[in-house]
Structure formats: C-alpha cells, structure tokens
Design an enzyme around this catalytic site. Structure first.
Site, PDB file in Angstrom:
ATOM      1  CG  LEU A 221      -2.036  -1.130   1.225  1.00 50.69           C
ATOM      2  CD1 LEU A 221      -2.592  -0.959   2.729  1.00 50.69           C
ATOM      3  CD2 LEU A 221      -3.116  -0.991   0.229  1.00 50.69           C
ATOM      4  CG  ASP A 222       0.492   4.397  -2.874  1.00 47.60           C
ATOM      5  OD1 ASP A 222       1.284   3.616  -3.390  1.00 47.60           O
ATOM      6  OD2 ASP A 222      -0.267   4.893  -3.597  1.00 47.60           O
ATOM      7  CE  LYS A 223       5.871   8.442   4.775  1.00 44.86           C
ATOM      8  NZ  LYS A 223       7.158   9.187   4.961  1.00 44.86           N
TER       9      LYS A 223
ATOM     10  CB  THR B 291      -3.037   3.741   1.145  1.00 37.11           C
ATOM     11  OG1 THR B 291      -3.015   4.674  -0.095  1.00 37.11           O
ATOM     12  CG2 THR B 291      -4.337   2.977   1.048  1.00 37.11           C
TER      13      THR B 291
ATOM     14  NE  ARG C 266      -1.823   8.610  -4.657  1.00 38.92           N
ATOM     15  CZ  ARG C 266      -0.620   8.670  -4.105  1.00 38.92           C
ATOM     16  NH1 ARG C 266       0.023   7.748  -3.906  1.00 38.92           N
ATOM     17  NH2 ARG C 266      -0.056  10.041  -4.037  1.00 38.92           N
TER      18      ARG C 266
END
Length: 351
Positions: free
Chosen positions: A176-178, A180, A278
C-alpha cells in the site's frame, strides 16, 4: 490475538529479526528469511537454502541478504558467475530449491544495521492486528507509515513487524502507498506467500477502498478504464500518468456519500497498477483529497485549513481464499482517527 504477538517477541533470540551469518567451513542453513550476510573481503560464503527460501529468485535473495549492495553489483556478480548454485552458474531468474548450496563471493559492504523501532510504533502495530494464523497476518496499516524501506525511510511496516515476530518468517504479500491506511496482508511462510501473491496477480483476491475526492462524483460514472505508465524515478519519487503505451488499468467506482463539495467513494481496482485509484480519479476529474502528487496546491491548502493533512484513501476490506483451507474469507479494517476526522470535517461543511 495480541498476546500471540507478545509471546513471539518475548521468545525470540535474534535481535531485530536479523541473523548474522558468520564464516564457517560448512554451508550455513538459511532458515531465517531476513538473514543479513556479513561480507568479508577475504573469504567466500556458502549458504544452504531451506524450505522458507524455496521458490525465491536468486537475485531477490541476494537483494534482501546483501544489505547495502547496489543492484548493479548483484547482477554483475551473477552475470560473471561469481554467484553459483550447487557449483553451477545461474541466471538472475533462477528459483531456489530446498537444499541448494549458494556460493556468495567475498564482498565488502557497509553494514546496514537495523534501528530499533520506537515503543509507540511497536504498540501501534500490535494494536493494528486484524487477523492472524500460522499462514497469514493482516493488519490495519496506519496512514503515513511506509510498508518497506526506501529513500529517506527510517521506519517501515515490515521492519517493525519483524522486530515483533523475531526470528519468524514474515513477507509482504502486497503493498500500500505510504499515505494509504487499511488492510495489509503479510505471509508467515513461503508456501502461503507464493499462493497469496499468485491470487493477487490473478485478481482472485478482491479489494475494496474508500476514497474521499474533490467535488461531486457523478452517480452514473461506474467504470474508469485508462492505461497507466510510470515515469522515471527522480529523487526517490515516482509519478504515474495516462498513456496509450502504458499497461491496461480498470477501476470500478461507486458513490457512498456526497458532501457539500466532496464525495466519499467505493473504489474497486480490477487491475493492480501503481497509484491506479489516484490517477484514475484525477483522469475522471475528481482528485483524491490530500493527494500531494496528483491534486493542486489550492486543493491541498483548502484541506489543510480544515485540518486534513493525509491522503484520504483507505483499504477497507480484502476478500480472498485462505492459502491452506481455501475457505473464502473477508477481513475489514475500520477507519483510523485521521480518516474519520476528515469525513467529519467535510460533512460539517453541509450537504
């Protein structure tokens, strides 16, 4: 559930989950998946692979084991035959088998000694456990914490969890993105890792995200299909853009709630591309709230005035088959305090 984490941490013998392999005359069994090889300028090392490493590519094994070694060095020593498996040259894509003997040439490296995570981070992740058994671990990832090491990252999910599960196998199934928050799955053995990663690639694992976006998302806009391409990484940063030359990407969207000038969406990625939700939201004309990469500075400032300083994307649920029993499972992650506060702030503006 949380007591299990504590028991694992209390019973571990190796600090920070890293076993340092010393030079020996006979092969050293690699039974710790997070081994750090102590490189020597004068001697060769021979490592014996156990079942937890079975199926891992030799290049990925060396990347994780030779801490501090640049990728160019790793691929050079493989290409030149300095790395050998069972006495034979191999290609970077060679997959390790149990009982393989790996010859690692003498390399001088700057040792990358792990930093002990702060107690508050250890406690935070202990309290974030959603589900665990002998095969998998699911946590409710906090926003703002990277899942793995990178440029400028001193604390990350995988290192903190390994310090809790000292000496135990633990690998990320997906990322997961930082910014998120939400459901993040890790594997607790190599077999489960292989099965679950394959399920993610085959899209048999379904993911539900909740996202706050600017403006009112149209009720009849249910699908965004646009190919995505990643830009070259610069200063540790990477962006993704729409391109016909990119990889196919499809995301399903649905409106959960409309606020005065924002919307809460359900997003279900049908493909697994970097920053997919996104970038598809921006392509549709509705950037995610708090997205520093893809929203405008004016939008960022308007949210900061409301106290919203995070990327408003939350991995709300995972639906998957258990790697051992094949039983269908669903694990859901409640909103953290910052996501709940963002919803409350936008709802307070009126409908």
């Amino acid at each position: 559930m949380l007591s299990g984490l504590k028991e694992l941490a209390d019973s571990a013998d190796n600090k920070n989950g890293c076993l340092k392999i010393q030079m020996r005359a006979k092969p050293v069994s690699v039974n710790n998946p997070h081994t750090t090889i102590e490189a020597s300028p004068a001697r060769v090392q021979h490592l014996e692979v156990d079942e937890n490493r079975q199926g891992q590519r030799i290049d990925n094994f060396l990347k994780s084991s030779l801490k501090g070694a640049p990728k160019s060095l790793i691929y050079r020593i493989i290409r030149k035959g300095e790395v050998r498996v069972n006495g034979k040259r191999v290609k970077p894509e060679y997959k390790l088998q149990a009982a393989d003997i790996i010859r690692v040439p003498p390399i001088r490296l700057t040792q990358d000694r792990p930093i002990k995570p702060a107690e508050k981070l250890l406690t935070l992740l202990q309290e974030s456990v959603l589900y665990q058994d002998e095969d998998i671990l699911l946590i409710n990832k906090p926003s703002g914490l990277a899942v793995h090491r990178g440029s400028g990252v001193s604390n990350c999910i995988i290192d903190i969890l390994r310090s809790l599960y000292q000496g135990q196998y633990l690998e990320l199934v997906h990322r997961l993105d930082k910014g998120t928050s939400g459901c993040l799955m890790l594997a607790r053995n190599a077999r489960a890792l292989k099965i679950m990663q394959n399920d993610f690639r085959e899209r048999s694992t379904q993911k539900d995200y909740h996202a706050l976006v600017h403006d009112h998302w149209p009720e009849d806009l249910h699908l965004v299909s646009a190919s995505l391409q990643r830009s070259a990484e610069k200063y540790g940063q990477r962006k993704v853009f729409i391109s016909q030359d990119g990889k196919q990407a499809v995301t399903r969207f649905g409106v959960l709630e409309h606020y005065h000038s924002h919307s809460l969406l359900l997003a279900q990625p049908q493909t697994g591309r970097t920053h997919q939700i996104r970038v598809h939201a921006v392509f549709a004309g509705f950037p995610l709230c708090g997205d520093e990469k893809y929203s405008s500075s004016e939008q960022m400032q308007s949210l900061k005035a409301l106290g919203i300083k995070r990327l408003c994307l939350h991995a709300a649920a995972l639906r998957f088959k258990h790697p051992t029993s094949a039983q269908p499972m669903q694990v859901s992650a409640p909103y953290d305090a910052s996501f709940s506060a963002a919803i409350e702030a936008l709802a307070a503006l009126g409908s």
